[in-house]
Design an enzyme around this catalytic site. Structure first.
Site, short mmCIF file in Angstrom:
data_model
loop_
_atom_site.label_atom_id
_atom_site.label_comp_id
_atom_site.label_asym_id
_atom_site.label_seq_id
_atom_site.Cartn_x
_atom_site.Cartn_y
_atom_site.Cartn_z
N GLY A 66 3.29 0.30 80.57
CA GLY A 66 3.08 -0.99 81.12
C GLY A 66 4.32 -1.80 81.98
O GLY A 66 4.06 -2.47 82.79
N HIS A 133 -9.54 -6.71 100.49
CA HIS A 133 -9.19 -6.05 101.68
C HIS A 133 -7.71 -6.24 102.32
O HIS A 133 -7.21 -7.38 102.09
CB HIS A 133 -10.05 -6.27 102.75
CG HIS A 133 -9.91 -7.68 103.19
ND1 HIS A 133 -9.00 -8.13 104.09
CD2 HIS A 133 -10.83 -8.70 102.76
CE1 HIS A 133 -9.41 -9.66 104.34
NE2 HIS A 133 -10.21 -9.73 103.44
#
Length: 207
Positions: A66, A133
Site C-alpha cells: 500500500g 475520463h
C-alpha cells in the site's frame, strides 16, 4: 498457468492472491514478515528481503504493497534483479479500451476506468474505485476502496488516496500527497501535503 511472485504478505497481498488465482499460480512472496506468511497460510515459498528470478522460479512479479514510497523502492530494486511487472485487471472491472495502463498496474474488482485515462507504473486501483475520463495518474499511486477521481484530474507520482475519498474533475494533486479517507478535494493539492475533511484542508501536523 504462469507462476508469479507477490511482493508483500499483508492485507493487499492476501486480497490479490485471491483475485489472481484464476489466472496465475503463486510461486511465493517477498517480504520481511515470515510470520504473516505462516499465519495466513499463504501458498508458495517465503523469500526474506531479496530474491532472484531463478530462486523464485518466475520473472513475473506483482507489487501488493500500500505504501507508494515502499512500492517505488521495491520496483526499482526488483527491476534491477531481472523481474518484470505485468498489469492485472480483474474481470469484474470495466477498463475503457482507449485507456492506458502502465506496467505493474493492478485493477481490483468492481472498478471503472474511463476512456482516455492514463495510469502510471505499479499504481494500484483497489476495489470499487472510479477513474473518470482523461484523468492521469502517475507512477506508484495507491487508490483505495471506493475512491472516486473525476475526469481530467491529474495525480502526480506516489499519491495515496484514502477509501471513499473524492477528487473533483480537473484538480491536480502533487507528488507524494496523501488524501485521507472520505476527503473531498476541490482545489489543487501541493506536493507532499496531507488533506483531510469535506472540503479537504491541509493538515500539516500529519506530514
Amino acid at each position: 498457468m504462469e507462476s508469479v511472485l507477490i511482493i508483500g504478505t499483508g492485507g493487499l497481498a492476501r486480497e490479490f492472491t485471491a483475485w489472481c488465482a484464476a489466472r496465475y499460480t503463486v510461486a511465493g512472496y517477498l517480504s520481511n514478515n515470515a510470520e504473516e506468511h505462516a499465519a495466513y497460510r499463504l501458498p508458495g515459498r517465503i523469500f526474506i528481503d531479496q530474491v532472484t528470478p531463478e530462486q523464485a522460479g518466475t520473472r513475473l512479479a506483482f507489487l501488493a504493497i500500500g505504501s507508494p514510497a515502499v512500492k517505488r523502492q521495491m520496483h526499482e530494486r526488483l527491476l534491477q534483479a531481472g523481474f518484470s511487472f505485468p498489469s492485472f485487471v480483474h474481470p469484474s472491472s470495466s477498463v475503457a479500451p482507449a485507456s492506458q495502463l502502465g506496467d505493474g498496474v493492478i485493477v481490483a474488482p468492481n472498478c471503472t476506468v474511463g476512456p482516455g485515462v492514463v495510469v502510471g507504473r505499479c499504481s494500484y486501483l483497489n476495489f470499487g474505485c472510479g477513474i473518470g475520463h482523461d484523468a492521469v495518474l502517475g507512477d506508484y499511486c495507491q487508490v483505495n476502496p471506493g475512491a472516486q477521481i473525476g475526469g481530467n484530474a491529474a495525480l502526480d507520482s506516489a499519491v495515496l488516496v484514502g477509501s471513499n475519498a473524492t477528487i473533483l474533475q480537473k484538480v491536480r494533486v502533487g507528488a507524494d500527497a496523501t488524501i485521507a479517507s472520505g476527503a473531498l478535494v476541490m482545489a489543487r493539492v501541493t506536493a507532499g501535503a496531507t488533506m483531510m475533511g469535506n472540503p479537504a484542508k491541509r493538515m500539516r501536523a500529519f506530514e
